[in-house]
Structures are given as C-alpha cells and as structure tokens.
Design an enzyme around this catalytic site. Structure first.
Site, short mmCIF file in Angstrom:
data_model
loop_
_atom_site.label_atom_id
_atom_site.label_comp_id
_atom_site.label_asym_id
_atom_site.label_seq_id
_atom_site.Cartn_x
_atom_site.Cartn_y
_atom_site.Cartn_z
N THR A 133 0.74 -1.15 0.03
CA THR A 133 0.06 0.16 0.00
C THR A 133 0.76 1.32 -0.01
O THR A 133 1.91 1.34 0.35
CB THR A 133 -0.83 -0.02 1.36
OG1 THR A 133 -1.49 1.40 1.53
CG2 THR A 133 -0.11 -0.21 2.57
N ASP A 134 0.24 2.22 -0.33
CA ASP A 134 1.09 3.65 -0.24
C ASP A 134 0.99 4.23 1.11
O ASP A 134 1.86 5.05 1.14
CB ASP A 134 -0.03 4.69 -1.32
CG ASP A 134 -1.08 4.84 -1.05
OD1 ASP A 134 -1.75 4.24 -0.20
OD2 ASP A 134 -1.97 5.78 -1.69
N GLU A 135 0.19 3.53 1.79
CA GLU A 135 0.19 4.20 3.30
C GLU A 135 1.47 3.85 4.09
O GLU A 135 1.84 4.43 4.88
CB GLU A 135 -0.96 3.48 3.98
CG GLU A 135 -2.22 3.70 3.82
CD GLU A 135 -3.51 3.54 4.58
OE1 GLU A 135 -3.34 3.38 5.72
OE2 GLU A 135 -4.60 3.50 4.34
N TYR A 159 -1.63 -0.71 11.02
CA TYR A 159 -1.99 -1.39 9.73
C TYR A 159 -0.52 -0.92 8.79
O TYR A 159 0.01 -1.96 8.27
CB TYR A 159 -2.98 -0.71 9.04
CG TYR A 159 -3.16 -1.14 7.67
CD1 TYR A 159 -3.33 -2.39 7.04
CD2 TYR A 159 -3.05 -0.05 6.81
CE1 TYR A 159 -3.23 -2.75 5.84
CE2 TYR A 159 -3.21 -0.52 5.10
CZ TYR A 159 -3.33 -1.65 4.92
OH TYR A 159 -3.25 -1.84 3.53
N LYS A 163 2.44 -3.30 7.17
CA LYS A 163 2.67 -3.35 5.71
C LYS A 163 3.91 -2.83 5.51
O LYS A 163 4.74 -3.71 4.52
CB LYS A 163 1.67 -2.62 5.11
CG LYS A 163 0.06 -3.08 5.14
CD LYS A 163 0.08 -4.47 4.56
CE LYS A 163 -0.01 -4.56 2.95
NZ LYS A 163 -0.29 -5.87 2.35
P1 NAD Z 1 -9.41 -7.48 2.34
O1 NAD Z 1 -9.60 -7.07 3.84
O2 NAD Z 1 -10.93 -7.17 1.69
O3 NAD Z 1 -9.24 -8.91 1.87
C1 NAD Z 1 -8.22 -9.60 2.76
C2 NAD Z 1 -8.31 -11.10 2.46
O4 NAD Z 1 -7.34 -11.70 3.14
C3 NAD Z 1 -9.58 -11.79 2.97
O5 NAD Z 1 -10.17 -12.54 1.95
C4 NAD Z 1 -9.30 -12.60 4.12
O6 NAD Z 1 -9.88 -13.60 4.43
C5 NAD Z 1 -7.74 -12.88 3.85
N1 NAD Z 1 -7.00 -13.25 4.92
C6 NAD Z 1 -6.79 -12.37 6.06
N2 NAD Z 1 -6.15 -12.95 6.85
C7 NAD Z 1 -5.61 -14.13 6.29
C8 NAD Z 1 -4.76 -15.17 6.67
N3 NAD Z 1 -4.09 -15.09 7.78
N4 NAD Z 1 -4.40 -16.24 5.67
C9 NAD Z 1 -4.92 -16.28 4.60
N5 NAD Z 1 -6.00 -15.26 4.10
C10 NAD Z 1 -6.20 -14.31 5.00
O7 NAD Z 1 -8.38 -6.62 1.73
P2 NAD Z 1 -8.27 -5.86 0.29
O8 NAD Z 1 -8.62 -4.42 0.44
O9 NAD Z 1 -8.81 -6.65 -0.78
O10 NAD Z 1 -6.72 -5.80 0.36
C11 NAD Z 1 -5.75 -6.62 -0.23
C12 NAD Z 1 -4.31 -6.36 -0.15
O11 NAD Z 1 -4.11 -5.15 -1.15
C13 NAD Z 1 -4.02 -6.05 1.16
O12 NAD Z 1 -2.55 -6.75 1.38
C14 NAD Z 1 -3.93 -4.57 1.38
O13 NAD Z 1 -2.93 -4.31 2.28
C15 NAD Z 1 -3.50 -4.31 -0.14
N6 NAD Z 1 -4.11 -2.96 -0.61
C16 NAD Z 1 -5.45 -2.62 -0.39
C17 NAD Z 1 -5.87 -1.53 -0.95
C18 NAD Z 1 -7.26 -0.87 -1.01
O14 NAD Z 1 -7.59 0.35 -1.10
N7 NAD Z 1 -8.18 -2.02 -0.18
C19 NAD Z 1 -4.96 -0.41 -1.46
C20 NAD Z 1 -3.68 -0.73 -1.60
C21 NAD Z 1 -3.27 -2.09 -1.03
O1 DAU Z 2 -4.29 3.72 0.44
C1 DAU Z 2 -4.35 2.39 0.45
C2 DAU Z 2 -5.10 2.28 1.56
O2 DAU Z 2 -6.30 2.31 1.51
C3 DAU Z 2 -5.01 0.49 1.75
O3 DAU Z 2 -3.75 0.11 2.27
C4 DAU Z 2 -6.12 0.20 3.02
O4 DAU Z 2 -6.26 -1.34 3.00
C5 DAU Z 2 -7.62 0.51 2.48
O5 DAU Z 2 -8.17 0.52 3.58
C6 DAU Z 2 -7.38 2.20 2.45
O6 DAU Z 2 -7.09 2.95 3.51
P1 DAU Z 2 -7.91 4.30 3.94
O7 DAU Z 2 -7.61 4.32 5.31
O8 DAU Z 2 -7.36 5.28 3.11
O9 DAU Z 2 -9.33 3.86 3.59
P2 DAU Z 2 -10.77 4.20 4.21
O10 DAU Z 2 -11.79 3.77 3.55
O11 DAU Z 2 -10.62 3.33 5.65
O12 DAU Z 2 -10.70 5.60 4.32
C7 DAU Z 2 -10.69 6.23 3.52
C8 DAU Z 2 -10.67 7.77 3.99
O13 DAU Z 2 -12.09 8.23 4.37
C9 DAU Z 2 -9.55 8.17 5.07
O14 DAU Z 2 -9.25 9.32 5.12
C10 DAU Z 2 -10.77 7.85 6.30
C11 DAU Z 2 -11.88 8.38 5.76
N1 DAU Z 2 -13.16 7.80 6.51
C12 DAU Z 2 -13.31 6.52 6.34
C13 DAU Z 2 -14.14 5.97 7.08
C14 DAU Z 2 -14.36 4.64 7.00
C15 DAU Z 2 -14.27 8.59 7.07
O15 DAU Z 2 -14.07 10.10 6.98
N2 DAU Z 2 -15.14 7.97 7.48
C16 DAU Z 2 -15.27 6.76 7.67
O16 DAU Z 2 -16.33 6.24 8.21
#
Ligand code: NAD
Ligand code: DAU
Length: 353
Positions: A133-135, A159, A163
């Site tokens: 992630t970019d985080e 988190y 990562k």
């Molecule tokens: P998600 O939470 O929707 O899915 C995670 C999946 O991993 C789930 O299916 C869960 O059951 C599985 N999992 C969790 N723990 C496990 C374990 N110990 N063994 C096997 N499976 C396990 O997450 P996502 O949003 O799909 O993100 C996927 C990846 O991409 C993550 O690594 C996250 O850090 C990264 N990422 C997410 C975003 C975003 O915006 N969602 C952006 C950038 C990177």
């Molecule tokens: O940047 C990549 C990341 O994006 C991934 O690594 C994470 O897995 C993914 O969850 C996401 O993280 P964020 O924290 O940016 O996403 P989230 O959807 O939780 O929140 C987006 C923005 O909105 C953040 O600034 C927090 C804000 N927010 C979120 C929630 C859930 C609110 O203002 N209210 C809310 O209820």
C-alpha cells in the site's frame, strides 16, 4: 502451470481472480482463511470453473502453506492476504502483526524453500508479488510531491507499520536469498465486492439505508482513488514484465478530498433512486471524531509503471464511481449478507461515540 493467489476471497483478491479468468485459462490456486473480510460469494461465478481451486487455509500456518505450495508447484505467488482496515488496526493491532508480518514471513520462507528446488529456467521466471500500500510512506502535505518508488517509509498506523515491515521482508528475501520478489504500493482502491467498512461502500450503503454518513475530522483529507479493475490489470502486467527485486507504486492520478468524494457519491446514489425515494443524501453527512494519526494526503506518481510497462488506468473517477454505485445497487443480497452479524458489531463499536 498455475499461479497461487492468497487472500483471493477478499475485495482486491477476488476481483483479481475474476478478471484473471476473463484473460486466460491458466489455473489459480486460491488460498484464503476466510476472515470476516473474506467472502466465497465473491467467487460464485467460478463455482464450476475447472481452473479455479479454492483452499481455505491460513498463511500463518507453515505446514498448510508447505503442503499447498509443494503440491501445486505454482509459477508465481501473489499475496493479497492481509488485515486491511486501518480503523480495526487502531482498535486492535494484534491480527495485523500476526497476518501481515508473521504470515508474510511464513509465506516467503516456504516460497524460498520451494524456489530453491526449481530448475534454473523456472527459478528465473518465478515471481512472488507482495501487494502493498501507499500508506507505508505516511502522510503528504498539500505542497509535497506525490509518492514515488524511492519515497521514505514513514507509516503512521499499526496497519501501515505492519505493511511496511512486510515490504522490508520481501525486499530482504530478494537481496539475501535471491527470491524474485516484487512489491507493489497501491493507492486507495474502490469497486465491486469491497467490504462496507471502507469509505466508498460505507457511504453507498448508508445513503441507501438513510443512515448517518460519518466523516472523520473536517473531511479535507485526500486520497488518490483507483478503480480495482485497473489495479488488477497493473498486477497482471507486473507478473509478466515486472523486474524482480523492484517496487512499483500504482495510483489513479485521482486526488479527491473525502468530503468531495462523499458528496459526489450522495448525488450519484440520489440520481439512481426512483422519484418517490428521492431524498437529499447529503443531509446524512455527519462529522465525527477524527481517526487517530489520520494521514492527511496520499498521492502517487506512477511514472515508472506507466512508462516502463505502458500501464494506464482505464476508468476515470466518474466512470469508475458510476460502475461501483450501480454494482452495489444491483447486488443488494451480497450487501445484506455482509452487513449482518459481525459487521453490525463493528459499526456499533467504531461509531458509538
Ligand atoms: P480485504 O480485507 O478485503 O481482503 C483480505 C483477504 O485476506 C480476505 O479474503 C481475508 O479472508 C484474507 N486473509 C486475512 N488474513 C488471512 C490469513 N492469515 N491467511 C489467509 N487469508 C487471510 O483486503 P483488500 O482490500 O482486498 O486488500 C488486499 C491487499 O491489498 C492487502 O494486502 C492490502 O494491504 C492491499 N491494498 C489494499 C488497498 C485498498 O484500497 N483496499 C490499496 C492498496 C493495497
Ligand atoms: O491507500 C491505500 C489504503 O487505502 C489501503 O492500504 C487500505 O487497506 C485501505 O483500507 C485504504 O485505507 P484508508 O484508510 O485510506 O481507507 P478508508 O476507506 O478506511 O478511508 C478513506 C478515507 O475516508 C480516510 O481518510 C478515512 C476517511 N473515512 C473513513 C471511514 C471508514 C471517514 O471519513 N469516515 C469513515 O467512516
């Protein structure tokens, strides 16, 4: 030949697997523990697909991972498995350390043992892609230039710290043991099958159910949004053409303030409701206490992947959001299933005050 995907029942992982089979018949070994975020219904359309093998297993379990990797002998492993929600990591970081760091370590270690046994040509072409992630780069000020591959690591939440640790482990397994790892640092994804604890599906869900839409702090935080299908396309390209040992930042070049994103979604949802249900969803916006350690701004300069691999996002924020809202509107049984039970407990816990 087959690839192994871990976390393939989650949001991005399941989109990746579904998109994969639109492009190729190459089998996928899909390994997922099925935590609250994993949902086999995301993969319903693959129920009778001969190339899709789903295995419920935990990446922290060394014996299970050794057995799976040894039996299926994949040509690549893509690790999507993670605890992914920042707010949950603040409430209780334990699972994040366990899965995101220890689980990744286990997977890397098993992959290394397996990779060591491969003949030279397969060793060379093998890839371990760590989806990150970019985080990990922390928070940008308004005037800062966007994140690039060489940006400093400065994670601010449990988190992102977990990562970041995983990124370093993947890098170390490349530098020390030669394992061909690639790390991708992607910005915020949105699209179908995203669990409604994350901002965009939460807003759509709350609009439809006339529930308060919680905005943390002043809502001026900025995220760089990328449609999930574009992320999956980038990963497919990196799997074939990405250089082992390198990292790639991936983003949508779509910087939007949270409050503006929420207002846009409210209008989009309203525009799709029948006249009798028409209400101004923006009136549901409720400012709540800020997220501790809330990162102000993320932004990605994707020049490396754009110029070296010719990848560009295909969806604009307008087309991507419209597709997403329409998907949630047409898939209410999916939403109903995932917003019962545990989900309600989480929402109550997170937004009680
Ligand atoms: P998600 O939470 O929707 O899915 C995670 C999946 O991993 C789930 O299916 C869960 O059951 C599985 N999992 C969790 N723990 C496990 C374990 N110990 N063994 C096997 N499976 C396990 O997450 P996502 O949003 O799909 O993100 C996927 C990846 O991409 C993550 O690594 C996250 O850090 C990264 N990422 C997410 C975003 C975003 O915006 N969602 C952006 C950038 C990177
Ligand atoms: O940047 C990549 C990341 O994006 C991934 O690594 C994470 O897995 C993914 O969850 C996401 O993280 P964020 O924290 O940016 O996403 P989230 O959807 O939780 O929140 C987006 C923005 O909105 C953040 O600034 C927090 C804000 N927010 C979120 C929630 C859930 C609110 O203002 N209210 C809310 O209820």
């Amino acid at each position: 030949m087959a690839i192994m995907v871990t976390g393939g029942a989650g949001f991005i992982g399941s989109n990746f697997v579904l998109d994969w089979f639109k492009e190729t018949d190459e089998p996928v070994i899909n390994v997922d523990k099925l935590t609250y975020a994993g949902n086999l219904h995301n993969l319903d359309s693959l129920l009778n697909h001969p190339g899709h093998q789903f295995l419920q297993a935990d990446i922290c379990n060394r014996e299970e991972m050794r057995e799976i990797v040894g039996s299926y002998r994949p040509r690549a492993i893509l690790n999507f498995a993670a605890e992914s929600h920042v707010d949950r990591s603040i409430a209780d970081p334990r699972d994040f350390i366990e899965t995101n760091i220890c689980g990744l370590f286990t997977l890397l270690d098993i992959a290394r043992d397996y990779w060591d046994t491969l003949p030279e040509d397969r060793k060379k072409s093998f890839r371990f892609v760590q989806i990150s992630t970019d985080e990990v780069f922390g928070s940008l000020a308004q005037t800062d230039t966007p994140f690039v591959e060489g940006s400093n690591y400065a994670p601010n939440s449990p988190y992102s710290a977990s990562k970041a640790s995983a990124d370093f482990l993947a890098r170390a397994y490349n530098r020390t043991y030669g394992l061909p790892t690639i790390v991708t640092n992607c910005s915020n994804n949105y699209g179908p099958y995203q669990f409604p604890e994350k901002l965009i599906p939460l807003v759509i869900h709350n609009c439809l159910n006339r529930l308060p839409i919680p905005i943390y702090g002043d809502g001026r935080q900025i995220r760089d949004w990328l449609y999930v299908g574009d992320h999956c396309a980038a990963l497919r390209l990196l799997l074939e053409k990405g250089i082992a040992g390198e990292n790639y930042v991936i983003g949508g070049r779509n910087e939007v303030r949270n409050i503006d994103m929420v207002r846009t979604i409210c209008r989009l949802v309203d525009s799709r409701l029948t006249p009798s249900a028409l209400r101004r969803s923006e009136e549901l916006i409720t400012f709540v206490a800020d997220r501790p350690g809330h990162d102000t701004r993320y932004a990605i300069d994707g020049t490396k992947i754009e110029t070296s691999l010719g990848w560009m996002p295909q969806e604009t924020i307008e087309t991507g959001l419209a597709r997403t809202v329409d998907w949630y509107l047409s898939n209410s049984p999916w939403v109903t299933k995932v917003t019962s039970g545990d989900y309600r407990d989480w929402v109550e816990h997170q937004y009680a005050s």
